[in-house]
Motif scaffolding. Structure first.
Motif, short mmCIF file in Angstrom:
data_model
loop_
_atom_site.label_atom_id
_atom_site.label_comp_id
_atom_site.label_asym_id
_atom_site.label_seq_id
_atom_site.Cartn_x
_atom_site.Cartn_y
_atom_site.Cartn_z
N ARG A 139 4.26 2.37 -11.21
CA ARG A 139 4.70 3.36 -10.24
C ARG A 139 3.49 3.99 -9.58
NH1 ARG A 139 8.36 5.54 -6.57
NH2 ARG A 139 7.93 7.79 -6.39
N ALA A 140 3.42 3.92 -8.26
CA ALA A 140 2.34 4.53 -7.49
C ALA A 140 2.87 5.69 -6.68
CB ALA A 140 1.69 3.50 -6.56
N SER A 141 2.09 6.74 -6.60
CA SER A 141 2.48 7.90 -5.83
C SER A 141 1.25 8.50 -5.15
CB SER A 141 3.17 8.95 -6.70
OG SER A 141 2.30 9.42 -7.72
N TYR A 198 1.18 -5.53 0.26
CA TYR A 198 2.32 -4.72 0.68
C TYR A 198 3.41 -5.61 1.29
CZ TYR A 198 5.00 -0.94 2.85
OH TYR A 198 6.00 -0.07 3.22
N GLY A 199 3.01 -6.65 2.00
CA GLY A 199 3.95 -7.55 2.64
C GLY A 199 4.53 -8.61 1.73
N ASN A 228 8.94 -1.62 -2.29
CA ASN A 228 8.20 -0.61 -1.55
C ASN A 228 8.98 0.69 -1.37
OD1 ASN A 228 5.92 -2.24 -1.27
ND2 ASN A 228 6.67 -3.16 0.64
N ALA A 229 10.29 0.60 -1.31
CA ALA A 229 11.10 1.80 -1.21
C ALA A 229 10.94 2.70 -2.43
CB ALA A 229 12.57 1.44 -1.02
#
Length: 115
Positions: free
Chosen positions: A23-25, A53-54, A73-74
């Motif tokens: 999890r990234a924030s 990212y793609g 990504n959401a």
């Protein structure tokens, strides 16, 4: 800054499967790449896979066919699915986030494969 937190590790039996989460924030950019590494006792940190990212992916030859990296990504979450686990997969698994500005490491999550 970006915070990176891994989860999903634990004790599993040989032949089983496991899905790790990263999890990234924080403030992130669309050029980011996230990678999974692992480090076993007495060994150097090993790159396993990365994903843009793609959704473009790369895998280490040693784990192709057993590992799958993906991302949502959401949810700002990156996954590592490990199948057909072996005792030699025992290690601390780390998530690494990088973009054009910075790079960040998570604290790691322990995976132990044993009967």
């Amino acid at each position: 800054q970006v915070q990176v937190v891994e989860s999903g590790g634990g004790l599993v039996q040989p032949g089983g499967s496991l899905r790790l989460s990263c999890r990234a924030s924080g403030v992130m950019f669309a050029d980011n790449v996230v990678a999974w590494y692992r480090q076993a006792p007495g060994k150097e940190r090993e790159l396993l896979a990365d994903i843009t990212y793609g959704g473009q992916t790369n895998y280490a030859d040693s784990v192709k066919g057993r590992l799958t990296i993906s991302r949502d990504n959401a949810k700002a979450t990156i996954y590592l699915q490990i199948d057909s686990l072996k005792p030699e997969d025992t290690a601390v698994y780390f998530c690494n986030y990088r973009d054009s500005r910075s790079t960040y490491w998570g604290q790691g999550t322990q995976v132990t494969v044993s009967s």
